[in-house]
Design a protein around this motif. Structure first.
Motif, PDB file in Angstrom:
ATOM      1  N   ALA A 192       0.830  -1.205   0.000  1.00 50.59           N
ATOM      2  CA  ALA A 192       0.000   0.000   0.000  1.00 50.59           C
ATOM      3  C   ALA A 192       0.866   1.257   0.000  1.00 50.59           C
ATOM      4  O   ALA A 192       0.578   2.229  -0.709  1.00 50.59           O
ATOM      5  N   HIS A 193       1.936   1.246   0.797  1.00 51.74           N
ATOM      6  CA  HIS A 193       2.835   2.394   0.877  1.00 51.74           C
ATOM      7  C   HIS A 193       3.493   2.654  -0.477  1.00 51.74           C
ATOM      8  O   HIS A 193       3.581   3.811  -0.936  1.00 51.74           O
ATOM      9  N   SER A 194       3.969   1.587  -1.132  1.00 54.83           N
ATOM     10  CA  SER A 194       4.613   1.734  -2.440  1.00 54.83           C
ATOM     11  C   SER A 194       3.654   2.331  -3.456  1.00 54.83           C
ATOM     12  O   SER A 194       4.015   3.252  -4.210  1.00 54.83           O
ATOM     13  N   ILE A 195       2.429   1.818  -3.498  1.00 55.00           N
ATOM     14  CA  ILE A 195       1.438   2.344  -4.436  1.00 55.00           C
ATOM     15  C   ILE A 195       1.177   3.817  -4.167  1.00 55.00           C
ATOM     16  O   ILE A 195       1.184   4.657  -5.082  1.00 55.00           O
ATOM     17  N   ASN A 196       0.930   4.171  -2.920  1.00 49.44           N
ATOM     18  CA  ASN A 196       0.599   5.556  -2.589  1.00 49.44           C
ATOM     19  C   ASN A 196       1.728   6.521  -2.934  1.00 49.44           C
ATOM     20  O   ASN A 196       1.488   7.627  -3.428  1.00 49.44           O
ATOM     21  N   ILE A 197       2.984   6.100  -2.663  1.00 54.60           N
ATOM     22  CA  ILE A 197       4.136   6.945  -2.990  1.00 54.60           C
ATOM     23  C   ILE A 197       4.173   7.247  -4.491  1.00 54.60           C
ATOM     24  O   ILE A 197       4.372   8.387  -4.931  1.00 54.60           O
ATOM     25  N   CYS A 198       3.964   6.203  -5.294  1.00 54.29           N
ATOM     26  CA  CYS A 198       4.090   6.374  -6.738  1.00 54.29           C
ATOM     27  C   CYS A 198       2.871   7.048  -7.365  1.00 54.29           C
ATOM     28  O   CYS A 198       2.989   7.689  -8.408  1.00 54.29           O
ATOM     29  N   VAL A 199       1.720   6.894  -6.753  1.00 49.08           N
ATOM     30  CA  VAL A 199       0.542   7.618  -7.243  1.00 49.08           C
ATOM     31  C   VAL A 199       0.763   9.121  -7.089  1.00 49.08           C
ATOM     32  O   VAL A 199       0.390   9.922  -7.958  1.00 49.08           O
ATOM     33  N   LYS A 200       1.392   9.515  -5.976  1.00 48.74           N
ATOM     34  CA  LYS A 200       1.700  10.935  -5.779  1.00 48.74           C
ATOM     35  C   LYS A 200       2.670  11.441  -6.842  1.00 48.74           C
ATOM     36  O   LYS A 200       2.607  12.611  -7.259  1.00 48.74           O
TER      37      LYS A 200
END
Length: 353
Positions: A95-103
Motif C-alpha cells: 500500500a505504501h509503495s502504491i501511494n508513494i508512486c501515485v503521488k
C-alpha cells in the motif's frame, strides 16, 4: 503485552507457520495488534520511470526493476508513462509503495492512474486499454476494473459471520477434505504433506477462537457462483444462526484505475498503509461500495501469476503468508466494525451467542 517489537517481528515473519500462530498469542486485544501494525517502519521506495504518454500513467510496485516480471510489464503497458516503485525486504509495504508512486504520477496531471502488480501477463494489447479509457469521462467515472479472461466480471460477496465454536470445527473438517482433494487431484499422493494440510485447516479453529477473544466477526470473501456447494454453505450458516450481514462488492485485485478527479479528492491516496501486504484491496473495494463511488468494468483483460513472490501453495512459506493475513482481517473488521454489523440501522450482535 511485554514482548519486544523485534521478538514480535521474528515470530510474524517466520517461515514456520506455528511461530506465526504464536505471534497472535502475544496480544491481549485487537487494539494492541493494530497498534503494532501501525508502528511498523516502512521500507524505502525507489522510483524508476519509463517515458510514454502521460494522459494515462501506470504505477507498478516491484521488488526489482530488473526482474523478469518487470521486463514483461514494459511490453504489457508499452506506450504509457510507467512508474516502477522498487521496494523490498521485511518492511516492504504494498500500500505504501502504491501511494508513494501515485503521488508521483499525479504530477503529470493524467486523466487516469492505473496500478498494476508486476506479476501479470498480457492478454489484450495496450491500445485496447487506451481505447476503453478514452470512452469514459474521467470527471464522471471515478474508478475502473478489468474484465476476466472471458470479458466477464465476477462480483464478490463479503459474508459477515459469527466466529462460533461450531464454525471453526466445521471449517477444519471441510477445509481438510477440500485441501486433500485438491492436492490428490493435482499430484501423486506420495508428494502430499498431510501435516501441512491439517495445520492449514486446523488454523481455522484457532482463527475463529482469536476473533471471539477480540470480539470481532468473521469476514468470508466469496466469488458469487451457482454451484450447489455455494448454496449449501449459505444454508448451513443460516441453520446455525451464524449469518450477520452480506455485502456485494466489485473487488480490486492486482489491477485497477482511478481518475484524476477521484485522486485529487482523496489526496492521491488509494490504499490504507496499516495493512501488511494483504486485504488492503478488500478494504478499498468495501470503502468504495459504502461511499457509492462509481466503479466501471472495462473490456480489457490481463492475466495474473497471483502473488508468487510472496509465497503461495501448500508449503511453509505459503502457509505462513496465509496466517499473516489474519492480522489484516482483524484490522479490516475492527476498522469497519459498525458498517459490517449494521443492517438497516439494527446492530446484529454475535458476541453473546
Amino acid at each position: 503485552m511485554c514482548t519486544t517489537h523485534l521478538e514480535l517481528d521474528e515470530l510474524y515473519y517466520s517461515n514456520d507457520p506455528r511461530n506465526v500462530l504464536r505471534f497472535y498469542e502475544m496480544f491481549d486485544s485487537a487494539e494492541e495488534l493494530i497498534d503494532w501494525m501501525k508502528r511498523r517502519p516502512k521500507a524505502d521506495v525507489n522510483i524508476y520511470e519509463v517515458e510514454g504518454d502521460t494522459d494515462i500513467v501506470i504505477v507498478i510496485p516491484t521488488a526489482n526493476v530488473n526482474s523478469d516480471y518487470a521486463k514483461m510489464d514494459l511490453n504489457i503497458y508499452k506506450g504509457f508513462q510507467m512508474i516502477f516503485c522498487e521496494s523490498s525486504g521485511r518492511y516492504f509495504n504494498y500500500a505504501h509503495s502504491i501511494n508513494i508512486c501515485v503521488k508521483e504520477a499525479i504530477k503529470y496531471n493524467p486523466e487516469w492512474v492505473i496500478f498494476s502488480n508486476d506479476d501479470v501477463y498480457k492478454i489484450d494489447e495496450p491500445y485496447i486499454l487506451r481505447n476503453e479509457l478514452k470512452k469514459l469521462d474521467y470527471k464522471d467515472v471515478s474508478a475502473i476494473l478489468p474484465s476476466d479472461r472471458n470479458y466477464q466480471f465476477h462480483y464478490n460477496e463479503l459474508r459477515i459471520l459469527k466466529p462460533t465454536f461450531i464454525k471453526g470445527y466445521r471449517s477444519f473438517f471441510l477445509g481438510s477434505l477440500s485441501l486433500l482433494y485438491g492436492e490428490i487431484f493435482r499430484k501423486s499422493t506420495k508428494n502430499i504433506d498431510i501435516y501441512l494440510i491439517l495445520l492449514l485447516a486446523r488454523a481455522q479453529i484457532y482463527y475463529n477462537k482469536l476473533l471471539r477473544r477480540f470480539n470481532l466477526p468473521y469476514v468470508d470473501l466469496r466469488v458469487i457462483d451457482k454451484k450447489l456447494t455455494y448454496k449449501i454453505r449459505h444454508i448451513i450458516e443460516n441453520l446455525f444462526n451464524e449469518h450477520i450481514n452480506t455485502f456485494i462488492i466489485k473487488k480490486f485485485g492486482d489491477f485497477g484505475g482511478f481518475s484524476r478527479t477521484f485522486l485529487n479528492k482523496n489526496n492521491s491516496v488509494i490504499f490504507d498503509e496499516t495493512f501488511i501486504n494483504g486485504v488492503e484491496n478488500y478494504d478499498l473495494s468495501f470503502k468504495l461500495m459504502i461511499e457509492k463511488v462509481l466503479v466501471k468494468v472495462i473490456r480489457y483483460r490481463k492475466g495474473s501469476y497471483k502473488g508468487r513472490s510472496l509465497g503461495v501453495g501448500i508449503n511453509n512459506m505459503g502457509i505462513s503468508r496465509n496466517f499473516r493475513d489474519f492480522a489484516n482481517y482483524v484490522y479490516f473488521t475492527y476498522k469497519h466494525y459498525n458498517e459490517l454489523l449494521y443492517n438497516n440501522s439494527i446492530k446484529c450482535s454475535y458476541q453473546h451467542v
